[in-house]
Design a protein around this motif. Sequence first.
Motif, PDB file in Angstrom:
ATOM      1  N   UNK A  85       1.025  -1.087  -0.038  1.00 54.08           N
ATOM      2  CA  UNK A  85      -0.121   0.241  -0.428  1.00 54.08           C
ATOM      3  C   UNK A  85       1.053   1.243  -0.399  1.00 54.08           C
ATOM      4  N   UNK A  86       2.337   1.375  -0.281  1.00 48.95           N
ATOM      5  CA  UNK A  86       2.766   2.390   0.011  1.00 48.95           C
ATOM      6  C   UNK A  86       3.987   1.794  -1.326  1.00 48.95           C
ATOM      7  N   UNK A  87       3.912   3.097  -1.745  1.00 47.61           N
ATOM      8  CA  UNK A  87       5.277   2.924  -3.721  1.00 47.61           C
ATOM      9  C   UNK A  87       5.791   4.284  -2.335  1.00 47.61           C
ATOM     10  N   UNK A  88       7.037   3.571  -3.032  1.00 51.09           N
ATOM     11  CA  UNK A  88       8.687   4.397  -2.317  1.00 51.09           C
ATOM     12  C   UNK A  88       8.678   5.792  -3.001  1.00 51.09           C
ATOM     13  N   UNK A  89       9.520   6.421  -2.685  1.00 49.82           N
ATOM     14  CA  UNK A  89       9.353   7.985  -3.495  1.00 49.82           C
ATOM     15  C   UNK A  89      11.004   8.060  -2.902  1.00 49.82           C
ATOM     16  N   UNK A  90      12.113   7.891  -4.044  1.00 50.18           N
ATOM     17  CA  UNK A  90      13.633   9.014  -3.245  1.00 50.18           C
ATOM     18  C   UNK A  90      13.068  10.067  -3.569  1.00 50.18           C
ATOM     19  N   UNK A  91      13.731  10.993  -2.882  1.00 51.96           N
ATOM     20  CA  UNK A  91      14.166  11.494  -1.963  1.00 51.96           C
ATOM     21  C   UNK A  91      15.675  12.187  -1.411  1.00 51.96           C
ATOM     22  N   UNK A  92      15.722  13.381  -2.729  1.00 49.51           N
ATOM     23  CA  UNK A  92      17.524  13.566  -3.194  1.00 49.51           C
ATOM     24  C   UNK A  92      17.248  14.799  -1.347  1.00 49.51           C
ATOM     25  N   UNK A  93      18.230  14.728  -1.613  1.00 50.66           N
ATOM     26  CA  UNK A  93      18.765  15.993  -0.816  1.00 50.66           C
ATOM     27  C   UNK A  93      20.768  16.054  -0.631  1.00 50.66           C
ATOM     28  N   UNK A  94      21.224  16.717   0.308  1.00 47.16           N
ATOM     29  CA  UNK A  94      22.561  17.267  -0.273  1.00 47.16           C
ATOM     30  C   UNK A  94      23.056  15.817   0.465  1.00 47.16           C
ATOM     31  N   UNK A  95      23.210  14.611   0.653  1.00 48.58           N
ATOM     32  CA  UNK A  95      24.609  14.030   1.486  1.00 48.58           C
ATOM     33  C   UNK A  95      24.533  12.799   0.727  1.00 48.58           C
ATOM     34  N   UNK A  96      24.312  13.004  -0.955  1.00 46.07           N
ATOM     35  CA  UNK A  96      24.516  12.456  -1.719  1.00 46.07           C
ATOM     36  C   UNK A  96      25.076  12.814  -2.998  1.00 46.07           C
ATOM     37  N   UNK A  97      26.437  12.373  -3.620  1.00 46.16           N
ATOM     38  CA  UNK A  97      26.581  13.536  -4.411  1.00 46.16           C
ATOM     39  C   UNK A  97      27.533  12.629  -5.573  1.00 46.16           C
ATOM     40  N   UNK A  98      28.583  13.537  -6.128  1.00 42.14           N
ATOM     41  CA  UNK A  98      29.497  12.542  -7.022  1.00 42.14           C
ATOM     42  C   UNK A  98      30.890  11.912  -6.412  1.00 42.14           C
ATOM     43  N   UNK A  99      31.337  10.887  -6.797  1.00 42.85           N
ATOM     44  CA  UNK A  99      32.816  10.425  -5.377  1.00 42.85           C
ATOM     45  C   UNK A  99      33.310  11.639  -6.094  1.00 42.85           C
ATOM     46  N   UNK A 100      34.571  11.828  -5.525  1.00 42.08           N
ATOM     47  CA  UNK A 100      35.475  12.640  -5.637  1.00 42.08           C
ATOM     48  C   UNK A 100      36.100  11.913  -6.378  1.00 42.08           C
ATOM     49  N   UNK A 101      36.851  12.871  -7.278  1.00 40.83           N
ATOM     50  CA  UNK A 101      38.076  12.634  -8.882  1.00 40.83           C
ATOM     51  C   UNK A 101      39.318  11.617  -7.347  1.00 40.83           C
ATOM     52  N   UNK A 102      40.058  10.952  -8.861  1.00 40.83           N
ATOM     53  CA  UNK A 102      40.919  10.197  -8.473  1.00 40.83           C
ATOM     54  C   UNK A 102      42.045  11.603  -8.543  1.00 40.83           C
ATOM     55  N   UNK A 103      42.733  10.915  -7.308  1.00 38.36           N
ATOM     56  CA  UNK A 103      43.996  12.222  -7.188  1.00 38.36           C
ATOM     57  C   UNK A 103      45.061  11.463  -7.817  1.00 38.36           C
TER      58      UNK A 103
END
Length: 362
Positions: free
Chosen positions: A334-352
């Motif tokens: 009865x509950x369809x999930x909904x992705x909530x995009x906020x600040x804690x996720x982003x691209x991985x760090x660039x290779x050093x």
Amino acid sequence: MTGHNPAMNVTGHTRRAASIRDVATAAGVSYQTVSRVINGHPSVRRTTRERVQAAIDELGFRRNATAHALASGRTRAVTVLTANTTHYGYASILQGIEEAARAASYAVGIGVLESADEAAVAAEVQRASDAGGGLIVIAYDPAGVAALAAVPAELPVVGVVETPTTPPGGDRPWVWTDDREAAYEATRHLLSLGHETVHYVAIPSSTRRTSARTTGWRQALKEAGAPEPLPVQGSWGPAGGHTAGLALAGDPAVTAILCGNDDLALGVLRALHEAGRSVPGEVSVAGFDDAPHSAYLTPSLTTVRLDFTGLGRAAFALLHGVVEESAQIAPHPVSVPELVVRESAGPPPAPRPGPPATGTKA
């Protein structure tokens, strides 16, 4: 000389009380026919009624007060059996049940399952049954699962359960959220940001070794051809997330972490901060449930929203339909999930960059 007590076996130990289905089997009729007999329904032949009554007397069957009250329409109450009243999912389900019950003029009681011990569960189920009304069991943990299985067959009951591995039969009035799809979508989102893989901090599963959330995470990794790290087993609260986060923070290859609920994510964020790893600059973190605090963390938490309050309302609606015999509602998510995009996720760090190349001049 004392008489024989049918509730005792030959060694003097208490045995399981006879149920309405035991009476039906002994009398060679359906349990619906037994119900009609014990409630004085006129549409039962005399010979059938006598045969059922003989089986009742022989087995020492005691009519359940709840079932009788529901059949006679003299009670409008529901008891919720749960092992927890404070965790976000549990508390929100209780809120939804209470809101829906109040709108239908039903009283709500709560029976707390303090352990999964068979005797303790049986005692709490009996107390809930004696209180009168239908039952809703939140079966997200071993105690809840045991309680759902222990409810007598003649009582109206609805289970709020983990996502089943296969669709249950129509005789199981269950409701659930689609946890598998929710974890799948969250993992796909993290992979889409460019992370090589996603590590997972898991909540306990009540019914099997691998929860639906773990299954959804693995499915997304497999489809993407991403490496599958071993899940880190957490608990339900921030302390478990903190412990898991400290273990993951020491591995520089960890750049994305999915947590089985937002409380675990809270602990993981703290552990990463203590280890000096920035979020989301070095590590992306996503949670599960969209608890109220998740929008106000620093950084605010990317998570998957599940409508637990709506789940509670749906559980009561299903029970109400059974009690009033006014609806035939098949068990379904009865509950369809909904992705909530906020600040804690982003691209991985660039290779050093590596050290500059060295060589000799010709």
